[in-house]
Design an enzyme around this catalytic site. Structure first.
Site, PDB file in Angstrom:
ATOM      1  N   LYS A 137      -8.367  -1.451   1.474  1.00 28.93           N
ATOM      2  CA  LYS A 137      -9.143  -2.146   2.439  1.00 28.93           C
ATOM      3  C   LYS A 137     -10.023  -2.901   1.932  1.00 28.93           C
ATOM      4  O   LYS A 137     -10.405  -3.038   0.795  1.00 28.93           O
ATOM      5  CB  LYS A 137     -10.147  -0.892   3.128  1.00 28.93           C
TER       6      LYS A 137
ATOM      7  N   GLU B 257       0.775  -1.271   0.085  1.00 33.76           N
ATOM      8  CA  GLU B 257       0.134   0.104   0.137  1.00 33.76           C
ATOM      9  C   GLU B 257       0.920   1.140   0.086  1.00 33.76           C
ATOM     10  O   GLU B 257       1.740   1.554   0.820  1.00 33.76           O
ATOM     11  CB  GLU B 257      -0.892  -0.016   1.240  1.00 33.76           C
TER      12      GLU B 257
END
Length: 305
Positions: free
Chosen positions: A250, A230
């Site tokens: 997410k 990420e």
């Protein structure tokens, strides 16, 4: 247009860094996972700062950049260049919460282009030659032995029941309108096996779970091992001005053993009401955070889910 950088013989950065694994303030940024093209090795900083809080470290960084002749060039041909690198401990004010902040001012950096299989050394102008040969020698060092198999143990710091109680307490406070979202984290502690090394742990992670944003930072007395797919934030110059980009993640699904199973899991993830809500939550949060620093009305979400 900036001139092309001179190329050096290709060497896999994880192997090249092996001789620096115990060198204080040596840093490997490894971008060898999906969509990770570039890696970099920083070592032997001209100046260094290790502080208990991020504010103190950032104050020292500003003093470095404000000194005459200290601001390094920023070549557009590679994403890494000489300058300041390190770690900011966001929770350093909590006792035993994590590592302190540590920054170094580096005059040269080895940049690895995985796509072109080329290595570049980028230096600040008029930098003394001391240290250059030591970095170049990393590209010709003998291959390191395979990492030891992991024999350590990792344990949850708090009982699962206690964590569940925190979740219920947060849900009750959300129901009362005190806030609408919260991140409840869990700490884990572990111990390396006999004869194991933090860099071997990093090498095992790079092999079993290659990530586009991984890093190993050696500091006096401890090491930082980081492995993430990420990107939190990237800021770069464009003809229209400075552009900030964040790519939050997410919602997760397991990997399949075949491409067909992967595609099936991906479709299930996209159809999950819970995972879509979680992803939308973090996108809204990052849009709000960017809006505090970016020009009004300029924040966009080009892709969702």
């Amino acid at each position: 247009m900036a001139p092309p950088l001179p190329s050096l013989p290709w060497r896999y950065p994880l192997d090249a860094f092996h001789l620096l694994r115990d060198t204080p303030f040596a840093l490997l940024i490894l971008g060898d996972g999906e969509k990770g093209r570039w890696s970099a090795i920083f070592a032997h900083p001209r100046s260094q700062e290790q502080a208990a809080g991020a504010g103190e470290a950032l104050a020292r960084a500003r003093s470095w950049l404000e000194s005459p002749g200290q601001t390094p060039p920023a070549p557009e041909t590679a994403p890494f260049h000489p300058g300041i690198a390190g770690i900011l401990g966001y929770d350093a004010g909590l006792p035993g919460a994590g590592p302190p902040s540590a920054l170094g001012l580096y005059d040269r950096v080895l940049v690895f282009d995985h796509e072109a299989r080329a290595v570049h050394m980028i230096e600040t102008p008029n930098v003394p030659p001391e240290g250059r040969d030591a970095l170049l020698a990393l590209l010709e060092s003998p291959p390191p032995p395979p990492p030891l198999p992991g024999a350590g143990q990792v344990e949850d710091v708090e009982p699962r029941e206690a964590f569940g109680g925190k979740v219920e307490a947060v849900r009750a406070r959300i129901a009362c309108g005190e806030f609408y979202q919260a991140n409840i984290s869990r700490r884990f502690e572990g111990r390396l096996g006999d004869g194991d090394h933090p860099f071997d742990l990093f090498r095992r992670l790079a092999r079993s779970s290659p990530a586009a944003f991984a890093a190993y930072l050696r500091l006096p007395g401890f090491a930082i091992v980081s492995n993430s797919p990420e990107r939190l934030v990237r800021v770069r110059n464009t003809p229209e001005g400075r552009l900030a980009l964040t790519s939050p993640i997410k919602g997760t699904a397991p990997r399949g053993h075949t491409p067909e199973a992967d595609a099936l899991n991906a479709r299930g993830l996209l159809a999950s009401e819970k995972d879509r809500a979680e992803n939308l939550m973090i996108v809204d949060l990052m849009r709000n955070d960017l809006s505090r620093a970016c020009r009004s009305g300029s924040v966009r979400t080009p892709r969702l889910f």
